[in-house]
Design an enzyme around this catalytic site. Sequence first.
Site, PDB file in Angstrom:
ATOM      1  N   SER A 148       0.768  -1.136  -0.044  1.00 20.57           N
ATOM      2  CA  SER A 148      -0.120  -0.095   0.086  1.00 20.57           C
ATOM      3  C   SER A 148       0.982   1.385  -0.012  1.00 20.57           C
ATOM      4  O   SER A 148       2.054   1.192   0.382  1.00 20.57           O
ATOM      5  CB  SER A 148      -0.763   0.126   1.198  1.00 20.57           C
ATOM      6  OG  SER A 148      -1.675   1.355   1.279  1.00 20.57           O
ATOM      7  N   TYR A 161      -2.683  -1.381  10.052  1.00 15.21           N
ATOM      8  CA  TYR A 161      -2.764  -1.214   8.733  1.00 15.21           C
ATOM      9  C   TYR A 161      -1.148  -1.031   8.231  1.00 15.21           C
ATOM     10  O   TYR A 161      -0.631  -1.687   7.498  1.00 15.21           O
ATOM     11  CB  TYR A 161      -3.481  -0.259   7.922  1.00 15.21           C
ATOM     12  CG  TYR A 161      -3.732  -0.672   6.744  1.00 15.21           C
ATOM     13  CD1 TYR A 161      -4.567  -1.597   6.117  1.00 15.21           C
ATOM     14  CD2 TYR A 161      -3.436   0.402   5.723  1.00 15.21           C
ATOM     15  CE1 TYR A 161      -4.627  -1.810   4.851  1.00 15.21           C
ATOM     16  CE2 TYR A 161      -3.380   0.396   4.341  1.00 15.21           C
ATOM     17  CZ  TYR A 161      -4.259  -0.889   3.927  1.00 15.21           C
ATOM     18  OH  TYR A 161      -4.273  -0.959   2.556  1.00 15.21           O
TER      19      TYR A 161
END
Length: 294
Positions: A148, A161
């Site tokens: 990401s 995350y």
Amino acid sequence: MGRELALHLAQMGCHLALSDINAEQLAQTKDLLVGYDIKVTTTMLDVSDNKAVEAWADEVMSDHGKVNFIFNNAGVALYSTVEGSSISELEWVMDINFWGVVYGTKAFLPLIKNSVKASAIDSSSKANNQNKSSRQFKEHGHIINISSLFGLTAQPSQSAYNASKFAVRGFTESLRQELDIQQSGVSATCIHPGGIKTNIANSARGNDSIIDIGLSNDAIKKFNKFLKFDASQAAWIILQAAATNQPRCLIGNDAKVIDALQRVFPARYSQVLNDVNKLSRRLKGKRPAKTHQA
């Protein structure tokens, strides 16, 4: 994004083995592939279950006979401070985002290697056969792991995350180096998408601890407005990155700008981003209100 990858691969004539924890979405994707001259198999799968992933890999080999690519794409998000997150919440994110990638890679890498090895081009030269650098294959294999933008920079409320996506990055970059040394015809690419139009924000979890750092309870819903990049285009970029054996693939201008910012200000990028956001809000507040004439 996984669905768009499947559609692009189908258009190129690739046989597909699809998995998803959501049976309805899995069936919808399979329906979209009707009419393509390919074989499609589907399996309901929880990627955080190692035994289930291993069983799926065995099923894929039984159904298709070989494997050339694996796309480890599953992901979830959690909005919470470090102090406010429970251990079970952290485990939920890591089990899917990181361990799911590990399980998928571990289960399929030997199968991919064997499939590529079977396509090796015979050489009459004994010297060539003893020289790994001279190996040639009719086919190649690839591991595509989705990290990401948050695998490049850290953000408040995204510690779980961030941790999972930084871990995917490190895992994949190390794997690629090993595969390069082995010269087995298999490689790996780490993907860093920015704001892609997917359902990840809608499926995210959160708790009230984010209020302590100035975020509202509807932060999850508001995050959707930042997800602007077309998922189909993102899928095509991923396939191009794999085809050209890129070590890292950034998707979207936001990912590229923030990656550059992190390189220029490795220890201060968070402060620079905060300053930019403050300036943006200040300028927005000074803009004249729009008027509408009757």
